[in-house]
Design an enzyme around this catalytic site. Sequence first.
Site, PDB file in Angstrom:
ATOM      1  N   GLY A   1       0.777  -1.221   0.084  1.00  0.00           N
ATOM      2  CA  GLY A   1       0.116   0.099   0.197  1.00  0.00           C
ATOM      3  C   GLY A   1       0.795   1.378  -0.080  1.00  0.00           C
ATOM      4  O   GLY A   1       2.143   1.276  -0.429  1.00  0.00           O
ATOM      5  N   CYS A   2       0.453   2.284   0.628  1.00  0.00           N
ATOM      6  CA  CYS A   2       0.874   3.591   0.770  1.00  0.00           C
ATOM      7  C   CYS A   2       2.515   3.445   1.168  1.00  0.00           C
ATOM      8  O   CYS A   2       2.648   2.907   2.465  1.00  0.00           O
ATOM      9  CB  CYS A   2       0.228   4.517   1.424  1.00  0.00           C
ATOM     10  N   PHE A   3       3.466   3.863   0.554  1.00  0.00           N
ATOM     11  CA  PHE A   3       4.684   3.499   0.927  1.00  0.00           C
ATOM     12  C   PHE A   3       5.365   4.415   2.300  1.00  0.00           C
ATOM     13  O   PHE A   3       6.060   3.809   3.050  1.00  0.00           O
ATOM     14  CB  PHE A   3       5.852   3.614  -0.031  1.00  0.00           C
ATOM     15  N   TRP A   4       4.554   5.547   2.337  1.00  0.00           N
ATOM     16  CA  TRP A   4       4.824   6.107   3.540  1.00  0.00           C
ATOM     17  C   TRP A   4       4.750   5.260   4.889  1.00  0.00           C
ATOM     18  O   TRP A   4       5.331   5.335   5.843  1.00  0.00           O
ATOM     19  CB  TRP A   4       3.823   7.370   3.596  1.00  0.00           C
ATOM     20  N   CYS A   5       3.503   4.529   4.972  1.00  0.00           N
ATOM     21  CA  CYS A   5       3.260   3.596   5.958  1.00  0.00           C
ATOM     22  C   CYS A   5       4.133   2.530   6.177  1.00  0.00           C
ATOM     23  O   CYS A   5       4.037   1.560   7.198  1.00  0.00           O
ATOM     24  CB  CYS A   5       1.734   3.230   5.929  1.00  0.00           C
TER      25      CYS A   5
END
Length: 174
Positions: free
Chosen positions: A12-16
């Site tokens: 999913g979102c690479f930030w997380c």
Amino acid sequence: MSQLKRATFAGGCFWCMVKPFDQWDGVHSVVSGYTGGHVDQPTYEQVKQGTTGHYEAVEITYDPNKMAYETILELYWQQVDPTDPDGQFHDRGPQYRTAIFYHDDEQKQLAEQSKQQLEASGKFNAPIVTEVLPAATFYPAEEYHQDYYRKNPNEYKEDREKSGRDEFIDQHWS
């Protein structure tokens, strides 16, 4: 000095996906980026459209003498919903699918084995759809995406809270 290795995951979102790996002894770096697609040097604007074939991913450089690949796999599974074929949490689209990208035969074997163990565990009612794929060219994301949780702690916290990721993790892994 031992030989460093790479592990690449889409979740999913690479930030997380950075913080859960970034703070372990033996991990030298966690880079946000794009992999698995058909566009050279993709940008965030291109990838977020969902038409490049790329996944948002993280590439982890680690010391296998301090942290085993099996441990990294365990951490990975605990960050994602491996049963969702259409994205992760509030992030929808092919760029947010889950995948383990292996860099050698040993990683492939260990990734497939860990996936089979998770399937057999009965932890989830739906099939595990996370793919195990050969590593492809990894393109680091733009600088403002790197270490996002450190650079933008308030926005990072807010995004995680509204995404449903933490609630899911608590429900399935606590």
